[in-house]
Design a protein around this motif. Structure first.
Motif, PDB file in Angstrom:
ATOM      1  N   ASP A 265      -5.825  -0.970  -2.671  1.00 51.35           N
ATOM      2  CA  ASP A 265      -4.918  -0.987  -1.803  1.00 51.35           C
ATOM      3  C   ASP A 265      -5.767  -1.395  -0.877  1.00 51.35           C
ATOM      4  O   ASP A 265      -5.562  -2.574   0.049  1.00 51.35           O
ATOM      5  CB  ASP A 265      -4.487   0.565  -1.240  1.00 51.35           C
ATOM      6  CG  ASP A 265      -3.565   1.310  -1.753  1.00 51.35           C
ATOM      7  OD1 ASP A 265      -2.526   0.220  -2.931  1.00 51.35           O
ATOM      8  OD2 ASP A 265      -3.490   1.835  -1.743  1.00 51.35           O
ATOM      9  N   SER A 266      -7.155  -1.105  -1.128  1.00 46.12           N
ATOM     10  CA  SER A 266      -8.682  -1.844   0.009  1.00 46.12           C
ATOM     11  C   SER A 266      -8.479  -3.030  -0.221  1.00 46.12           C
ATOM     12  O   SER A 266      -8.437  -4.102   0.169  1.00 46.12           O
ATOM     13  CB  SER A 266      -9.857  -1.198   0.091  1.00 46.12           C
ATOM     14  OG  SER A 266      -9.549   0.200   0.321  1.00 46.12           O
TER      15      SER A 266
ATOM     16  N   PHE B 258      -4.869   6.069  -0.249  1.00 45.55           N
ATOM     17  CA  PHE B 258      -4.951   4.777  -0.720  1.00 45.55           C
ATOM     18  C   PHE B 258      -6.687   4.340  -1.107  1.00 45.55           C
ATOM     19  O   PHE B 258      -7.069   5.188  -1.089  1.00 45.55           O
ATOM     20  CB  PHE B 258      -5.400   3.808   0.436  1.00 45.55           C
ATOM     21  CG  PHE B 258      -3.796   3.489   2.494  1.00 45.55           C
ATOM     22  CD1 PHE B 258      -3.226   3.213   1.519  1.00 45.55           C
ATOM     23  CD2 PHE B 258      -4.472   4.660   3.088  1.00 45.55           C
ATOM     24  CE1 PHE B 258      -2.125   4.110   3.077  1.00 45.55           C
ATOM     25  CE2 PHE B 258      -3.223   4.687   4.251  1.00 45.55           C
ATOM     26  CZ  PHE B 258      -2.126   4.178   3.584  1.00 45.55           C
TER      27      PHE B 258
ATOM     28  N   LEU C 298      -6.430   3.006   6.813  1.00 42.33           N
ATOM     29  CA  LEU C 298      -7.023   2.091   5.584  1.00 42.33           C
ATOM     30  C   LEU C 298      -6.988   0.560   6.740  1.00 42.33           C
ATOM     31  O   LEU C 298      -6.007  -0.080   7.443  1.00 42.33           O
ATOM     32  CB  LEU C 298      -6.317   1.554   4.396  1.00 42.33           C
ATOM     33  CG  LEU C 298      -6.856   0.169   4.076  1.00 42.33           C
ATOM     34  CD1 LEU C 298      -8.529   0.163   4.052  1.00 42.33           C
ATOM     35  CD2 LEU C 298      -5.897  -0.282   2.228  1.00 42.33           C
TER      36      LEU C 298
ATOM     37  N   ALA D 208      -8.662  -3.541   7.058  1.00 43.36           N
ATOM     38  CA  ALA D 208      -9.405  -4.253   7.189  1.00 43.36           C
ATOM     39  C   ALA D 208      -9.165  -6.034   8.452  1.00 43.36           C
ATOM     40  O   ALA D 208      -7.863  -5.776   9.157  1.00 43.36           O
ATOM     41  CB  ALA D 208      -8.940  -5.346   6.121  1.00 43.36           C
TER      42      ALA D 208
ATOM     43  N   GLU E 289      -7.220  -6.276   2.548  1.00 46.35           N
ATOM     44  CA  GLU E 289      -8.555  -7.070   2.417  1.00 46.35           C
ATOM     45  C   GLU E 289      -7.748  -9.197   1.759  1.00 46.35           C
ATOM     46  O   GLU E 289      -8.149  -9.846   3.476  1.00 46.35           O
ATOM     47  CB  GLU E 289     -10.138  -7.315   2.131  1.00 46.35           C
ATOM     48  CG  GLU E 289     -11.156  -7.641   2.789  1.00 46.35           C
ATOM     49  CD  GLU E 289     -12.340  -7.520   1.426  1.00 46.35           C
ATOM     50  OE1 GLU E 289     -13.041  -7.472   1.669  1.00 46.35           O
ATOM     51  OE2 GLU E 289     -12.128  -6.519   0.505  1.00 46.35           O
TER      52      GLU E 289
ATOM     53  N   ARG F 217     -11.878   2.639   4.625  1.00 43.81           N
ATOM     54  CA  ARG F 217     -10.855   3.424   4.345  1.00 43.81           C
ATOM     55  C   ARG F 217     -11.084   4.820   4.225  1.00 43.81           C
ATOM     56  O   ARG F 217     -12.353   4.938   4.276  1.00 43.81           O
ATOM     57  CB  ARG F 217     -10.309   3.151   2.716  1.00 43.81           C
ATOM     58  CG  ARG F 217      -9.786   3.825   2.665  1.00 43.81           C
ATOM     59  CD  ARG F 217      -9.667   3.875   0.861  1.00 43.81           C
ATOM     60  NE  ARG F 217     -10.232   4.395  -0.757  1.00 43.81           N
ATOM     61  CZ  ARG F 217     -10.951   3.858  -1.127  1.00 43.81           C
ATOM     62  NH1 ARG F 217     -10.592   3.037  -1.236  1.00 43.81           N
ATOM     63  NH2 ARG F 217     -11.492   4.560  -1.751  1.00 43.81           N
TER      64      ARG F 217
ATOM     65  N   ASP G 230      -8.944   2.080  -3.979  1.00 42.66           N
ATOM     66  CA  ASP G 230      -9.887   0.881  -4.468  1.00 42.66           C
ATOM     67  C   ASP G 230      -8.411  -0.762  -3.772  1.00 42.66           C
ATOM     68  O   ASP G 230      -9.177  -1.552  -3.174  1.00 42.66           O
ATOM     69  CB  ASP G 230     -10.484   0.906  -5.698  1.00 42.66           C
ATOM     70  CG  ASP G 230     -11.521   1.450  -5.311  1.00 42.66           C
ATOM     71  OD1 ASP G 230     -11.577   1.761  -3.931  1.00 42.66           O
ATOM     72  OD2 ASP G 230     -12.134   1.547  -6.312  1.00 42.66           O
TER      73      ASP G 230
ATOM     74  N   VAL H 195     -13.825  -3.774   6.072  1.00 44.45           N
ATOM     75  CA  VAL H 195     -12.730  -3.189   5.903  1.00 44.45           C
ATOM     76  C   VAL H 195     -13.227  -1.816   5.515  1.00 44.45           C
ATOM     77  O   VAL H 195     -14.559  -1.561   5.341  1.00 44.45           O
ATOM     78  CB  VAL H 195     -12.635  -3.444   4.181  1.00 44.45           C
ATOM     79  CG1 VAL H 195     -10.861  -2.606   3.981  1.00 44.45           C
ATOM     80  CG2 VAL H 195     -11.723  -4.041   3.799  1.00 44.45           C
TER      81      VAL H 195
ATOM     82  N   THR I  73       1.019  -1.267  -0.144  1.00 43.29           N
ATOM     83  CA  THR I  73       0.636   0.340  -0.178  1.00 43.29           C
ATOM     84  C   THR I  73       0.987   1.160  -0.456  1.00 43.29           C
ATOM     85  O   THR I  73       0.380   2.468  -0.100  1.00 43.29           O
ATOM     86  CB  THR I  73      -1.173  -0.548   0.959  1.00 43.29           C
ATOM     87  OG1 THR I  73      -0.369  -0.219   2.690  1.00 43.29           O
ATOM     88  CG2 THR I  73      -1.959  -1.067   1.042  1.00 43.29           C
TER      89      THR I  73
END
Length: 546
Positions: free
Chosen positions: A132-133, A128, A104, A106, A137, A83, A130, A81, A30
Motif C-alpha cells: 500500500d505504501s 496498510f 498512510l 505520501a 508513493e 505509515r 508495504d 511517505v 489501499t
C-alpha cells in the motif's frame, strides 16, 4: 494499473474532477475507509483539503493545517511517505474522526517542491502494508505533474475570465453616472472575482479628513453601522494618503485595526486595501476581506488594483457629469437675467464705437462748419448703425440679422478701417494691412461687429502700431490676424468670458460677443502673444466660399 490511470488523466481537466479520480484510485488500491488530497496554499503556507472521501463537509471546510503539524503536515515538511499503524500512539496525529485507527500519507512533489499530500485512513489498526505504501508513493509521484498542470491551466483560465470580467465592468462603468450604482457593481464584482467574504468602499469626505462607508457587499447590518474612519492615524487612512495598497494577514492581530469586535462577528480575517487613485489624488479605498488569515495571491492583488482604477475613473466621470447637470440648472435659473444683462452690455458696447467716431468727427459745435463731405458720410453712417442696433434689439435681432450672404471681406475691412483710423490717429497709432481676404459667406453685420471689436481693442491697447493680416489657408478657410505692440494679456485671464475686461472702463462683452459670433459661423478665434509686434495677437478663422 496506476500508469493507465495517469495516462487517462493526461490533458486539461478541471482540478476538482482530476483530484476526485486520483483519490478514488488511492482509496480503492489501499482499501481505505476515508481519504483526502490536501494541497498547499502558497498565500498562507497552509494545507487545505481539496478532495475528500468519507469526511463530513464541515470537517473539509474547517480543516487547515500548518506545514509540520499533524501527520500530513509532517509529510509535507519532510517530503517522505509516512505509515502510522495506530494513530492513537502517535503524538503528531490530529484527529478528524474518532473512529480512525491507522493512516498512510505520501507527498506530492514537483521539481523538489511539495505541492500537497495524498492521505488515506482506516478504522482498522495496521490496515496498510508495504504494498500500500508503494502504491500510494507511486500514485503521488506520477500524479504530481498532472495535478500541477491542471492547477496551472485552471489558474490561467480563471485569470482570463477575471480579465474579461474587468473589461466588461470597465465598459459598464463608463456608461453609469450614478455613484450608488457604480459602487454596487464594483463591490459585487470584487467579491466574485477575489472570492471575498466582504467588500466595502470608503470615500473621502469633502475635507479629506474621514473615510465614509459608501457601499458594501456581504456582511451584516452591524458592519454598515461602523463610523467614519479618520484619515490620520488609521490603517485605511494610510492607504489613502500613501496611495499604495496594503495587505493585513489577520486584522485581529493588527494593533492599528480598530474594529476587531465587528471583524469577529463578521468572521473577517485577512484584508486587502487598495486606494482609488486618480492622476491627481485618492478618492477613497476599496477594502476586501477574506474569512481566513493569510496573504492575498498576486492575481487577487492585480485584479483588485485594476478594479480600483476603473472605480476611480468611473467616480470621476460621475462627478463631472454631476457638475455639468448642476451648471445647466444654474444656467437656466439665471439665464433670463444674464441674457438681459448681456444684451444691454452688448448694445452699449456696439453703440460706444460709432458714438466715439461721431464725437471725434464732430467735436465742438463750431467745428461742424469745417466738416467735409467724407467726414459727414462717415458720421451719418455710424449714426445709422446706432439706429440699426436699436431696431435689432427691439425686434429681438429679427431675421435680417441672421441672413447669410456672400460678401467681399476686403471691402468690409476697408469700411471698418475708415472708422478705426480716426480713433487710431487721435492716439498716434498706425494701422497696417497685409494680404487680401476675398469673398466669404456669413451674416455681414455680425462679421463687421467681430472685426470692429478686434481692431478697436488693438488700437486701444497699442503703443504705436497695429497690423492686420489676411490670408487664405490651404483648406479654403480665411484667416484674419490682429496684432498690436501693446502690453498683451496677462496669463490666466479668461478674456473670452462675459464681463471680463482688461480695460479700466471696459464692459467685458466685446471679445465674448466676437467669440460667440465666430463660433456660430463655424469658425475659431484664438489669442496668443504676438511674434510680429510683441503685444497681443488675435487670430480668427472663418469658412470661405466652397
Amino acid at each position: 494499473m496506476i500508469h493507465k490511470l495517469i495516462q487517462s488523466l493526461s490533458g486539461a481537466q478541471e482540478p476538482k474532477i482530476l483530484l476526485d479520480k486520483i483519490l478514488d484510485a488511492a482509496v480503492t488500491f489501499t482499501g481505505a475507509t476515508t481519504g483526502s488530497i490536501i494541497l498547499i496554499d502558497k498565500a498562507t503556507e497552509e494545507l487545505s483539503i481539496e478532495a475528500a472521501r468519507g469526511l463530513a463537509d464541515r470537517i473539509v471546510k474547517a480543516t487547515r493545517l500548518k506545514i509540520g503539524k499533524g501527520i500530513t503536515g509532517w509529510v509535507a515538511e519532510h517530503k517522505k511517505v509516512l505509515r502510522v499503524d495506530d494513530v492513537r500512539e502517535d503524538k503528531r496525529y490530529v484527529s478528524l474522526s474518532k473512529n480512525i485507527k491507522s493512516e498512510l500519507a505520501a507527498p506530492l512533489i514537483l521539481d523538489d517542491e511539495v505541492i500537497g499530500v495524498i492521505n488515506v485512513d482506516s478504522t482498522k489498526i495496521s490496515a496498510f502494508n508495504d504494498d500500500d505504501s508503494f502504491a500510494i508513493e507511486t500514485l503521488a509521484t506520477l500524479s504530481s505533474r498532472v495535478i500541477a498542470d491542471a492547477l496551472i491551466h485552471d489558474r490561467l483560465k480563471r485569470r482570463s475570465k477575471q480579465l474579461e470580467t474587468l473589461v466588461r465592468i470597465g465598459s459598464n462603468l463608463a456608461s453609469i453616472v450614478s455613484v450608488d450604482k457604480i459602487l454596487e457593481q464594483v463591490t459585487s464584482a470584487a467579491a466574485d472575482l477575489i472570492r471575498a467574504r466582504l467588500v466595502a468602499v470608503r470615500l473621502l469626505d469633502e475635507k479629506g479628513e474621514n473615510l465614509i462607508l459608501a457601499a458594501k457587499h456581504g456582511g451584516s447590518a452591524a458592519y454598515s453601522k461602523l463610523p467614519p474612519v479618520p484619515v490620520k492615524g488609521s490603517v485605511l487612512g494610510s492607504v489613502a494618503e500613501t496611495r499604495i495598497p496594503l495587505i493585513i494577514e489577520d486584522v485581529l492581530k493588527e494593533t492599528e485595526y480598530k474594529f476587531k469586535n465587528v471583524a469577529r462577528k463578521e468572521k473577517l480575517a485577512s484584508m486587502l486595501a487598495v486606494p482609488l487613485n486618480t492622476s491627481e489624488k485618492s478618492l477613497g479605498v476599496l477594502v476586501i476581506y477574506r474569512d481566513k488569515p493569510g496573504d492575498f495571491e498576486d492575481d487577487a492583488v492585480t485584479i483588485a488594483v485594476g478594479l480600483a482604477g476603473l472605480t476611480a475613473a468611473a467616480l470621476q466621470n460621475a462627478e463631472l457629469f454631476r457638475r455639468v447637470i448642476d451648471a445647466e440648472k444654474r444656467t437656466r435659473l439665471i439665464e433670463m437675467k444674464a441674457t438681459a444683462r448681456e444684451m444691454g452690455a452688448g448694445l452699449a458696447h456696439q453703440i460706444r464705437n460709432p458714438l466715439t467716431v461721431v464725437r471725434l468727427l464732430v467735436g465742438a459745435k463750431e467745428q461742424m462748419k469745417n466738416m467735409d463731405d467724407s467726414d459727414r458720410t462717415v458720421a451719418l453712417r455710424e449714426l445709422q448703425r446706432i439706429d440699426e442696433l436699436i431696431s435689432a434689439l427691439l425686434n429681438n435681432a429679427g431675421e435680417e440679422q441672421s441672413r447669410y450672404e456672400d460678401f467681399d471681406l476686403d471691402s468690409l475691412i476697408d469700411e471698418i478701417l475708415s472708422v478705426a483710423k480716426i480713433k487710431a490717429s487721435s492716439k498716434d497709432v498706425s494701422i497696417e494691412v497685409k494680404g487680401r481676404a476675398e469673398i466669404i459667406r456669413g451674416v455681414r453685420n455680425q462679421i463687421w461687429q467681430v472685426i470692429a471689436i478686434l481692431i478697436d481693442n488693438a488700437v486701444e491697447a497699442a503703443q504705436s502700431r497695429v497690423m492686420i493680416s489676411c490670408r487664405k489657408l490651404r483648406n479654403g478657410r480665411i484667416e484674419l490676424s490682429f496684432d498690436d505692440d501693446g502690453a498683451g494679456v496677462k496669463t490666466g485671464i479668461k478674456i473670452f468670458e462675459p464681463f471680463v475686461s482688461t480695460k479700466m472702463n471696459g464692459a467685458g462683452i466685446g471679445l465674448y460677443t466676437a467669440r460667440r459670433i465666430v463660433l456660430e459661423h463655424g469658425g475659431t478665434i484664438k489669442y496668443k502673444r504676438s511674434l510680429k509686434l510683441g503685444g497681443a495677437s488675435f487670430s480668427v478663422v472663418l469658412p470661405g466660399i466652397e
